[in-house]
Motif scaffolding. Structure first.
Motif, mmCIF file in Angstrom:
data_model
loop_
_atom_site.group_PDB
_atom_site.id
_atom_site.type_symbol
_atom_site.label_atom_id
_atom_site.label_comp_id
_atom_site.label_asym_id
_atom_site.label_seq_id
_atom_site.Cartn_x
_atom_site.Cartn_y
_atom_site.Cartn_z
ATOM 1 N N THR A 30 -7.976 15.003 -3.447
ATOM 2 C CA THR A 30 -8.402 14.371 -2.202
ATOM 3 C C THR A 30 -7.276 13.416 -1.800
ATOM 4 O O THR A 30 -6.942 12.478 -2.524
ATOM 5 N N ASP A 31 -6.641 13.725 -0.691
ATOM 6 C CA ASP A 31 -5.353 13.153 -0.311
ATOM 7 C C ASP A 31 -5.382 11.624 -0.184
ATOM 8 O O ASP A 31 -6.205 11.065 0.557
ATOM 9 N N GLY A 32 -4.491 10.973 -0.917
ATOM 10 C CA GLY A 32 -4.295 9.531 -0.771
ATOM 11 C C GLY A 32 -5.532 8.683 -1.001
ATOM 12 O O GLY A 32 -5.677 7.618 -0.392
ATOM 13 N N THR A 237 -9.633 11.885 3.396
ATOM 14 C CA THR A 237 -9.482 10.521 2.875
ATOM 15 C C THR A 237 -8.170 9.901 3.391
ATOM 16 O O THR A 237 -8.147 8.741 3.815
ATOM 17 N N ASP A 238 -7.104 10.674 3.400
ATOM 18 C CA ASP A 238 -5.812 10.159 3.881
ATOM 19 C C ASP A 238 -5.814 9.935 5.389
ATOM 20 O O ASP A 238 -5.323 8.915 5.880
ATOM 21 N N GLU A 239 -6.387 10.885 6.122
ATOM 22 C CA GLU A 239 -6.364 10.781 7.588
ATOM 23 C C GLU A 239 -7.128 9.554 8.083
ATOM 24 O O GLU A 239 -6.644 8.801 8.929
ATOM 25 N N ALA A 241 -7.849 6.882 6.446
ATOM 26 C CA ALA A 241 -7.163 5.652 6.019
ATOM 27 C C ALA A 241 -6.002 5.335 6.957
ATOM 28 O O ALA A 241 -5.836 4.184 7.375
ATOM 29 N N HIS A 242 -5.210 6.359 7.304
ATOM 30 C CA HIS A 242 -4.094 6.113 8.233
ATOM 31 C C HIS A 242 -4.586 5.542 9.557
ATOM 32 O O HIS A 242 -3.920 4.729 10.177
ATOM 33 N N SER A 243 -5.753 5.981 10.003
ATOM 34 C CA SER A 243 -6.229 5.446 11.280
ATOM 35 C C SER A 243 -7.048 4.166 11.099
ATOM 36 O O SER A 243 -7.659 3.676 12.049
ATOM 37 N N ASP A 284 -2.495 12.936 -4.481
ATOM 38 C CA ASP A 284 -1.041 13.109 -4.338
ATOM 39 C C ASP A 284 -0.267 11.794 -4.387
ATOM 40 O O ASP A 284 0.892 11.756 -4.773
ATOM 41 N N HIS A 285 -0.892 10.710 -3.954
ATOM 42 C CA HIS A 285 -0.230 9.396 -3.940
ATOM 43 C C HIS A 285 -1.293 8.324 -3.807
ATOM 44 O O HIS A 285 -2.450 8.632 -3.509
ATOM 45 N N GLY A 286 -0.891 7.059 -3.987
ATOM 46 C CA GLY A 286 -1.819 5.950 -3.770
ATOM 47 C C GLY A 286 -1.662 5.398 -2.360
ATOM 48 O O GLY A 286 -1.185 6.091 -1.454
ATOM 49 N N ARG A 287 -2.061 4.156 -2.183
ATOM 50 C CA ARG A 287 -1.889 3.473 -0.895
ATOM 51 C C ARG A 287 -1.597 2.006 -1.196
ATOM 52 O O ARG A 287 -1.694 1.566 -2.332
ATOM 53 N N GLY A 288 -1.309 1.257 -0.130
ATOM 54 C CA GLY A 288 -1.042 -0.169 -0.275
ATOM 55 C C GLY A 288 -2.310 -0.953 -0.591
ATOM 56 O O GLY A 288 -3.383 -0.399 -0.810
ATOM 57 N N SER A 297 -1.729 2.536 4.560
ATOM 58 C CA SER A 297 -0.455 3.247 4.526
ATOM 59 C C SER A 297 0.056 3.514 3.110
ATOM 60 O O SER A 297 -0.489 3.020 2.122
ATOM 61 N N HIS A 298 1.112 4.292 3.048
ATOM 62 C CA HIS A 298 1.743 4.621 1.769
ATOM 63 C C HIS A 298 3.128 5.202 2.013
ATOM 64 O O HIS A 298 3.294 6.052 2.889
ATOM 65 N N ASN A 299 4.102 4.732 1.288
ATOM 66 C CA ASN A 299 5.462 5.277 1.195
ATOM 67 C C ASN A 299 6.224 4.275 0.334
ATOM 68 O O ASN A 299 5.639 3.274 -0.100
HETATM 69 ZN ZN LIG Z 1 -0.762 9.989 4.288
#
Ligand SMILES: [Zn+2]
Length: 361
Positions: A30-32, A237-239, A241-243, A284-288, A297-299
């Motif tokens: 489940t993405d991010g 989950t990622d989408e 969160a980004h918004s 795939d990754h975490g978030r801030g 966000s995440h990067n």
């Molecule tokens: Zn993302």
């Protein structure tokens, strides 16, 4: 009497041996989705913030809040914190120094999924627009094994999975985003899913469908085609969160938990899968963090967004629940672990990190 005891001993050891590996495996991402919500449940600071609660903090507090952290995380992920915690293992609670991280230096999706499936944190894989993946993934490796040939399939809400898993070269079905399912002979259910998918609301544009379609496509495939290796990639989950929509982010995570329960209930009531199927759940990754309002966000400029988690359950995995000992695991160890869980050793012409099977015993 002695003889009977030793025969019983041999039989039970044989059963134990055969149960030590999974005949089938279902991998779910489940993405991010942050480890913070998985292990600590809803974050009240984010939920209280008018910027993020979509005008309805009453709903999210009623739905997901408890002052007790164990109760709280169970409200968000009831299946994970009952069945998986009871029969499987969960890694990534940093409260106990139990750390799981991206080894890749980017902390976003394509590099993360590449790392999960190829076991190689390839620094040249550095964008979500990256072309077809030159690295060999464990799913295509498994699909090349005689006993697993044509028994591998992947379903992803995001269309980039065609490139990430290199569908053309890999030679197993990758059904992503708005691609129709069922091939030339769709079942009645697949026909309906395809029609609804085509007419569905597209909040994320043409690159990504709503998770509900991906879920029911995968479930229908599981029921009708009996894959031995199945991958399901949820994306909402990622989408959300980004918004900045924390309510929808929590609802999406909660829904994934409900679908895990449905998948597991099907597995454990179907003779093809019962007691011989492992599930492997990660991100795939975490978030801030909440402090700088960076949870959206995440990067690699967003602190902590390399922090991930892992949940596993099935044959060969001892019931240990939440792992509370300090350790450091990396996402690049998942590919070989997935191979070893099914009894194979993943080989490719690029580096592959060591598995973590020793932890599962
Ligand atoms: Zn993302």
């Amino acid at each position: 009497m002695k003889k009977i005891i030793s025969i019983v001993f041999i039989v039970t050891s044989l059963v134990a041996y055969s149960q030590n590996r999974a005949e089938n495996i279902i991998i779910i991402t489940t993405d991010g989705f942050r480890w913070q919500e998985v292990f600590k449940g809803m974050d009240s600071t984010i939920a209280d913030n008018a910027k993020f609660n979509q005008g309805d903090s009453t709903y999210i507090f009623e739905q997901y809040w408890s002052n007790d952290v164990n109760e709280r995380r169970k409200k968000l992920m009831p299946f994970l914190w009952s069945v998986v915690a009871g029969k499987g293992q969960l890694y990534g609670n940093r409260t106990y120094g139990n750390k799981v991280d991206n080894a890749n230096p980017y902390w976003f999706s394509y590099p993360g999924y590449n790392e999960i499936f190829t076991g190689f944190a390839d620094t040249s894989v550095n964008s979500n627009e990256f072309p077809s993946n030159p690295n060999t993934n464990v799913l295509e490796f498994l699909n090349r094994q005689p006993k697993l040939k044509r028994r591998v399939a992947a379903f992803g809400a995001w269309d980039a999975f065609d490139r990430i898993l290199n569908e053309q070269r890999s030679d197993f079905p990758v059904i992503s985003a708005f691609a129709s399912c069922g091939g030339k002979n769709p079942t009645a259910n697949e026909k309906l899913i395809n029609a609804m998918l085509k007419d569905s609301y597209r909040p994320f544009g043409n690159e990504e469908c709503l998770d509900v379609f991906t879920h029911y496509e995968a479930l229908e495939y599981l029921k009708t085609k009996s894959p031995k290796i199945l991958y399901i990639a949820y994306g909402e989950t990622d989408e959300w969160a980004h918004s900045g929509q924390y309510r929808s982010y929590l609802d999406a995570g909660h829904q994934v938990d409900e679908w895990l329960k449905n998948l597991w209930n099907f597995i454990q009531t179907d003779s093809r899968y019962k007691n011989k199927t492992a599930i492997f759940i990660t991100t795939d990754h975490g978030r801030g963090d909440k402090k700088k309002e960076e949870w959206t966000s995440h990067n690699n400029k967003i602190e902590d967004s390399h922090e991930i988690w892992l949940a596993v359950m099935g044959p060969g995995i001892t019931a240990k629940g939440e792992i509370r000992t300090a350790m450091q695991l990396y996402q690049q160890q998942f590919a070989q672990t997935i191979a070893k869980l099914t009894g194979y050793t993943f080989k490719a012409d690029h580096p592959i990190a060591d598995d973590i099977m020793y932890l599962f015993k």
